[in-house]
Design a protein around this motif. Structure first.
Motif: not given
Length: 392
Positions: A41-60
């Motif tokens: 994601d966008l840098p934060v205070s000059g530092h690289p920023c990574r976001i760890e998101v939790e996503l739901a996995q489904t099955r069709d």
């Protein structure tokens, strides 16, 4: 801060109060399990920023695994949409190399992100949807210096770029006209261009009722090339004293007389007194420029023919050849009096394209270059450095 690095890691948990939708159909479904995914994601205070998101996995119904869609990250992407917009905004004003160094991302990744973002956000150039075209301008622009030319077409009424394609042959421009509707083609009254033969052939074939207007800038540019050649010839054949007089005078011969200061006017006067040929050519340049001040087509034709007779009477070979070429194209030159059209808007766009080309030091990806050309014609109406996109 993430251990062992100088980057910021933000962990986000999914709000499980909200139902999960199947990404393809949008129907509510049950969760098979949850997965975690990291995106930059966008840098934060000059530092690289990574976001760890939790996503739901489904099955069709066929048992295939599906990950729920998100608004802020495209499917399969490793960067948030606002970060891609940020990169594209930087690439509009900086070289890809500079953006790559600044953000610590590979050159190819920066280019691909910018290309994909431009492809998805720039308005399409669809000739079949164009209408109410009256005056258009056509020109060529080099992808690299003296290599691989592109054809650009502008609407001279609105000033907008309406088409760009690789190549500068007659068939390229014909392909543009073929995409226009019959009503749109019939509505075009004039086409402004340089004196190149391929574009003339395309217009005469596809727009038989439209007038060709040769751009004033290109006509005078050819005359300036004549001045440069004659000055170089005088320098080669001149004595040491004459060469000393000619040094540093090219801009005096090319510059309009009213823009010269007193010192420059005095030096130009001395030069013209010492060289009869350059004096004649310079005086004829001033008279040639006055032709575009004529009020109507008929008077402009008369003025042009009179100028050509005067040029031929000098017996200077280069002037005679130029006069003959101008007479052969007098209809296109004098059509200026009917429409008062120039390619000024096109040339302004070409300047922006030239800056883009120099900043990139050559663009090998033609499709990407076409997108960047389209971007130069779109105003930057909002801040691309602080986009108003929220994580949801």
């Amino acid at each position: 801060m993430e251990k062992g690095t100088d980057s910021v890691l933000v962990r986000c948990c999914r709000d499980r109060r909200f139902k999960v939708e199947e990404p393809r159909t949008g129907r509510l479904c049950t969760v098979d399990h949850y997965v975690r995914r990291r995106v930059q994601d966008l840098p934060v205070s000059g530092h690289p920023c990574r976001i760890e998101v939790e996503l739901a996995q489904t099955r069709d119904k066929d048992g295939r695994r599906l990950i729920e869609a998100t608004e802020y990250v495209a499917r399969g992407a490793r960067y948030t949409k606002r970060f891609c917009q940020f990169i594209s905004g930087l690439c509009r004003y900086m070289s890809i190399h500079a953006v790559s160094k600044h953000l610590g991302i590979r050159w190819e990744t920066v280019k691909n992100i910018d290309k994909e973002y431009l492809h998805s956000t720039l308005p399409g150039l669809e000739p079949e949807k164009l209408n109410n075209l009256i005056h258009i301008g056509v020109d060529e622009v080099a992808r690299a210096k003296r290599h691989d030319y592109m054809t650009v077409v502008y609407d001279l009424v609105s000033g907008h770029l309406i088409w760009v394609e690789h190549g500068r042959k007659s068939a390229i421009l014909i392909s543009f006209f073929k995409q226009l509707s019959t009503a749109t083609r019939d509505g075009i009254k004039a086409v402004s261009m340089d004196m190149g033969q391929p574009y003339q052939s395309a217009v005469r074939k596809m727009l038989p009722n439209a007038d060709i207007v040769f751009d004033r800038f290109h006509v005078m540019q050819n005359y300036c090339l004549l001045i440069k050649r004659e000055r170089a010839k005088a320098f080669r054949n001149g004595s040491n004293e004459e060469r000393s007089m000619l040094k540093g005078t090219l801009f005096l011969l090319l510059k309009n007389a009213y823009k010269l200061d007193d010192r420059q006017s005095d030096r130009l006067g001395e030069l013209l007194e010492s060289n009869k040929t350059l004096c004649i050519i310079y005086m004829l340049k001033e008279q040639l420029q006055a032709i575009w001040d004529e009020p109507c087509y008929e008077s402009m034709v008369e003025a042009l023919e009179a100028w050509c007779r005067l040029a031929r009477s000098t017996k200077i070979l280069s002037l005679c050849n130029y006069a003959d070429a101008l007479l052969n194209r007098k209809v296109g030159v004098c059509n200026y009096a009917k429409y008062r059209l120039t390619n000024a808007r096109v040339e302004a766009g070409n300047v922006s394209i030239g800056l883009l080309r120099r900043r990139a030091r050559g663009v090998r990806d033609i499709e990407y270059f076409k997108l960047k050309i389209r971007q130069t014609s779109v105003p930057d109406t909002h801040s691309t450095f602080y986009p108003n996109i929220k994580l949801t």
